[in-house]
Design a protein around this motif. Structure first.
Motif, PDB file in Angstrom:
ATOM      1  N   GLN A 109       0.850  -1.190   0.000  1.00 45.92           N
ATOM      2  CA  GLN A 109       0.000   0.000   0.000  1.00 45.92           C
ATOM      3  C   GLN A 109       0.882   1.235   0.000  1.00 45.92           C
ATOM      4  O   GLN A 109       1.906   1.275   0.699  1.00 45.92           O
ATOM      5  CB  GLN A 109      -0.917   0.007   1.223  1.00 45.92           C
ATOM      6  N   PHE A 110       0.459   2.231  -0.718  1.00 48.99           N
ATOM      7  CA  PHE A 110       1.206   3.470  -0.861  1.00 48.99           C
ATOM      8  C   PHE A 110       0.954   4.378   0.343  1.00 48.99           C
ATOM      9  O   PHE A 110      -0.189   4.588   0.755  1.00 48.99           O
ATOM     10  CB  PHE A 110       0.768   4.158  -2.160  1.00 48.99           C
ATOM     11  N   LEU A 111       2.042   4.924   0.890  1.00 51.90           N
ATOM     12  CA  LEU A 111       1.939   5.826   2.030  1.00 51.90           C
ATOM     13  C   LEU A 111       2.095   7.293   1.618  1.00 51.90           C
ATOM     14  O   LEU A 111       1.199   8.094   1.789  1.00 51.90           O
ATOM     15  CB  LEU A 111       3.011   5.483   3.066  1.00 51.90           C
ATOM     16  N   SER A 131       2.980   7.325  15.022  1.00 54.10           N
ATOM     17  CA  SER A 131       2.734   7.569  16.444  1.00 54.10           C
ATOM     18  C   SER A 131       1.669   6.601  16.953  1.00 54.10           C
ATOM     19  O   SER A 131       0.915   6.017  16.161  1.00 54.10           O
ATOM     20  CB  SER A 131       2.291   9.012  16.661  1.00 54.10           C
ATOM     21  N   THR A 132       1.614   6.441  18.247  1.00 53.55           N
ATOM     22  CA  THR A 132       0.613   5.581  18.898  1.00 53.55           C
ATOM     23  C   THR A 132       0.461   4.262  18.136  1.00 53.55           C
ATOM     24  O   THR A 132      -0.596   3.933  17.590  1.00 53.55           O
ATOM     25  CB  THR A 132      -0.748   6.308  18.990  1.00 53.55           C
ATOM     26  N   LEU A 133       1.532   3.508  18.131  1.00 54.30           N
ATOM     27  CA  LEU A 133       1.568   2.268  17.356  1.00 54.30           C
ATOM     28  C   LEU A 133       0.460   1.301  17.749  1.00 54.30           C
ATOM     29  O   LEU A 133       0.109   1.164  18.928  1.00 54.30           O
ATOM     30  CB  LEU A 133       2.923   1.592  17.532  1.00 54.30           C
ATOM     31  N   PRO A 171      -4.193   6.765   8.262  1.00 53.17           N
ATOM     32  CA  PRO A 171      -4.583   7.750   9.284  1.00 53.17           C
ATOM     33  C   PRO A 171      -3.461   8.742   9.572  1.00 53.17           C
ATOM     34  O   PRO A 171      -2.306   8.527   9.203  1.00 53.17           O
ATOM     35  CB  PRO A 171      -4.887   6.883  10.515  1.00 53.17           C
ATOM     36  N   GLY A 172      -3.833   9.816  10.254  1.00 59.09           N
ATOM     37  CA  GLY A 172      -2.890  10.880  10.554  1.00 59.09           C
ATOM     38  C   GLY A 172      -1.733  10.459  11.444  1.00 59.09           C
ATOM     39  O   GLY A 172      -0.758  11.199  11.582  1.00 59.09           O
ATOM     40  N   ARG A 173      -1.827   9.251  12.046  1.00 62.40           N
ATOM     41  CA  ARG A 173      -0.706   8.758  12.866  1.00 62.40           C
ATOM     42  C   ARG A 173       0.551   8.534  12.019  1.00 62.40           C
ATOM     43  O   ARG A 173       1.652   8.465  12.539  1.00 62.40           O
ATOM     44  CB  ARG A 173      -1.078   7.419  13.525  1.00 62.40           C
TER      45      ARG A 173
END
Lengths: 108, 112
Positions: free
Chosen positions: B44-46, B79-81, B61-63
């Protein structure tokens, strides 16, 4: 239904055979890529196509924009060609969508 | 010419922590893209960066965030894995946008 479909999912063939892997997509695209991933994860970009046909060594990639279909061919297959082959398209919004991959195993 | 390098190659974190992954592109390449690969979702592309600007972003998501520095090196941060973030994170560089990409070996992240 996935926007990029590959077939077959798995393919086992004898060394020397002619191999064809297919990719169909349902969205308008600006480019289509074929990638090769070996066990261990390393990915190599094989082709980037927007029309016609490209050849590199024993590998040939074709694309038919009207039919929304691309094929990857391997001539004179060899055990070192064993890998996962992945089709990816860039749609009109510049988003990249990947197929699930075709696992190819060439027997010596 | 050295290839794309990614550090670290392997990483183990626990839920709730954050992680930063680094990618050094091939010398002269100005575009860097990031991808996530999992057994369930595949590739999947980030993100895609060019000249320090994010040019394209996938549906994450914004994480998940990233940046590119003036020397074209790039970092991505999660963040917040969550457990579902366990994956192989791949970086690819190219001379410019819409050019052939060269992939790094990836960073394998395990979230416990």
């Amino acid at each position: 239904k996935n926007e990029v479909e590959q077939s077959p999912q798995n393919l086992t063939a004898q060394e020397g055979e002619f191999i064809t892997i297919n990719c169909s997509y349902s969205v308008g695209i600006s480019a289509l890529h074929w990638l090769q991933q070996h066990p261990g994860g390393g990915i190599v970009s094989l082709f980037m196509l927007s029309s016609g046909k490209k050849k590199h060594g024993r590998l040939i990639a074709t694309i038919n924009i009207q039919e929304k279909h691309s094929s990857l061919h391997i001539t004179a297959s060899h055990p070192r060609d064993s890998a996962v082959y992945i089709c990816a398209v860039k749609n009109r919004d510049d988003k990249i969508i990947f197929g699930k991959g075709t696992r190819l195993h060439i027997l010596p | 010419k050295a290839g794309v390098t990614q550090t670290p190659r392997y990483l183990i974190k626990t839920r709730g922590q954050q992680v930063t992954l680094s990618c050094s592109p091939i010398s002269g390449h100005r575009s860097v893209s990031w991808y996530q690969q999992t057994p369930g979702q595949g590739l999947q592309f980030l993100f895609e960066y060019f000249s320090e600007t994010q040019r394209n972003k996938g549906n994450f998501p914004g994480r998940f965030s990233g940046r590119q520095f003036s020397n074209s090196r790039s970092e991505m941060n999660v963040s917040t894995l969550e457990l579902g973030d366990s994956a192989l994170y791949l970086c690819a560089s190219s001379l410019a946008l819409a050019r052939k990409q060269y992939f790094g070996p990836g960073t394998r992240l395990t979230v416990l």
